[in-house]
Design an enzyme around this catalytic site. Structure first.
Site, PDB file in Angstrom:
ATOM      1  N   LYS A  10       0.812  -1.091   0.213  1.00  0.00           N
ATOM      2  CA  LYS A  10      -0.041  -0.108   0.020  1.00  0.00           C
ATOM      3  C   LYS A  10       0.859   1.372  -0.019  1.00  0.00           C
ATOM      4  CE  LYS A  10      -3.901  -2.460   2.024  1.00  0.00           C
ATOM      5  NZ  LYS A  10      -4.701  -3.162   3.150  1.00  0.00           N
ATOM      6  N   GLN A  33      -5.321  -1.994   9.335  1.00  0.00           N
ATOM      7  CA  GLN A  33      -5.123  -3.073   8.677  1.00  0.00           C
ATOM      8  C   GLN A  33      -5.647  -4.103   9.379  1.00  0.00           C
ATOM      9  OE1 GLN A  33      -3.875  -3.785   5.462  1.00  0.00           O
ATOM     10  NE2 GLN A  33      -4.097  -5.970   5.798  1.00  0.00           N
ATOM     11  N   ASP A  39     -11.650   2.100   3.387  1.00  0.00           N
ATOM     12  CA  ASP A  39     -12.056   0.637   3.164  1.00  0.00           C
ATOM     13  C   ASP A  39     -13.371   0.334   2.951  1.00  0.00           C
ATOM     14  OD1 ASP A  39      -9.881  -1.312   3.533  1.00  0.00           O
ATOM     15  OD2 ASP A  39      -9.699  -0.651   5.562  1.00  0.00           O
TER      16      ASP A  39
HETATM   17  N1  GUN Z   1      -7.056  -7.266   5.742  1.00  0.00           N
HETATM   18  C1  GUN Z   1      -7.323  -7.908   4.584  1.00  0.00           C
HETATM   19  N2  GUN Z   1      -7.903  -7.122   3.592  1.00  0.00           N
HETATM   20  C2  GUN Z   1      -8.066  -5.963   3.929  1.00  0.00           C
HETATM   21  C3  GUN Z   1      -8.685  -4.848   3.571  1.00  0.00           C
HETATM   22  O1  GUN Z   1      -9.212  -4.635   2.484  1.00  0.00           O
HETATM   23  N3  GUN Z   1      -8.696  -3.747   4.257  1.00  0.00           N
HETATM   24  C4  GUN Z   1      -8.162  -3.804   5.511  1.00  0.00           C
HETATM   25  N4  GUN Z   1      -8.232  -2.512   6.471  1.00  0.00           N
HETATM   26  N5  GUN Z   1      -7.750  -4.816   6.157  1.00  0.00           N
HETATM   27  C5  GUN Z   1      -7.583  -6.015   5.452  1.00  0.00           C
END
Ligand code: GUN
Length: 284
Positions: free
Chosen positions: A53, A97, A120
């Site tokens: 990211k 996350q 998200d």
């Molecule tokens: N963990 C696995 N996929 C995601 C996601 O799309 N967003 C977040 N915040 N955590 C994750």
């Protein structure tokens, strides 16, 4: 033989568009979109995602800030950090996350993030907006899948769409997005009876069950579009999806590989969401 849906190419094209818009917005406003990523503890998979990211933010020209907190972080500390980021004008998107360590309340964390910075789209207000079809952000994985279907001009309207898996992150929003595009949508899960027969109906089959090689050739209609969200690690260390690719590929018309399919798309759509958040917060 199926056409292999190339997530890397589609993702690069989305990121390219975001980078161009970011550049022109910087020229007119002197500001750039900012994303804050919070990671708690040292789960190796989460670490890889967070690094990717950050790299994507650099590529498209965003400000990126990482907050790496120790495993024993308290709910209050995490909540205070989110509150501070909610007030921070340089930050347009906040992503915590998941999964979080067991002692932390994930739901409370998600609901603490300001609705307009929830890139998200996990906050219940954003989930509700998706339900009624009036949304600013879409959750990254389903949104990435829609981008891929669009890139390959795959029609959805009137088609039988079967979604395997009913998670809040993938299955449920995926079903909603296909429905908004006039698909006839069925959601299957671990209690579904006659799973094979239901899957056989699918013109578009989206699989997000977290079980290696769960979908076999006998479950797939000739010419179906097969989208594999799974990322599983086999005993030999190799990655594999939820679909038995070798078996299913000859029957499908389009199929996503693992790796290199849905995975790269999720980060591209996160960039897109952060850009949208920036524009909304700056009334552009
Ligand atoms: N963990 C696995 N996929 C995601 C996601 O799309 N967003 C977040 N915040 N955590 C994750």
């Amino acid at each position: 033989m199926a056409t292999i849906i190339d997530g890397k190419t589609v993702s690069a094209s989305v990121k390219q568009r975001v980078a161009e818009e970011c550049k022109s917005l910087y020229e007119t406003t002197g500001k750039r979109p900012g994303l804050a990523v919070i990671i708690v503890g040292d789960d190796p998979a989460s670490r890889v995602y967070v690094n990717n990211k950050k790299k994507a933010c650099e590529l498209v020209g965003f400000l990126s800030r990482e907050y790496a907190l120790p495993e024993n972080t308290t709910q209050e500390t995490l909540s205070d950090l989110i509150e501070q980021l909610n007030q921070d004008d340089e930050i347009n998107g906040i992503l915590c996350q998941l999964p979080l360590p067991k002692h932390l309340d994930e739901k409370a964390v998600i609901e603490k993030i300001a609705v307009e910075k929830d890139v998200d789209a996990f906050h219940c207000a954003n989930v509700g907006k998706i339900m009624i079809g009036d949304f600013d952000f879409l959750p990254c994985t389903p949104s990435g899948i829609m981008e891929m279907l669009d890139y390959y001009n795959i029609p959805i309207s009137g088609k039988e769409c079967v979604v395997l898996g009913r998670s809040n992150i993938v299955g449920k929003p995926m079903a909603m997005l296909l429905l908004h595009k006039n698909g006839t949508v069925t959601i299957c899960h671990s209690r579904t009876q006659n799973l094979k027969e239901v899957c056989q109906r699918a013109d578009i089959l989206v699989v997000a069950v977290g079980k290696p090689c769960f979908v076999t050739a006998d479950m797939v209609k000739d010419g179906a579009v097969v989208i594999d969200v799974g990322i599983n690690r086999k005993a030999d260390g190799k990655l594999c999806g939820d679909v038995d690719f070798a078996q299913v590929e000859p029957k499908a018309s389009y199929i996503t590989p693992v790796p290199g399919g849905v995975g790269p798309m999720t980060i591209a759509t996160l960039m897109k969401n952060t850009l949208t958040a920036f524009k909304i917060q700056n009334h552009i």
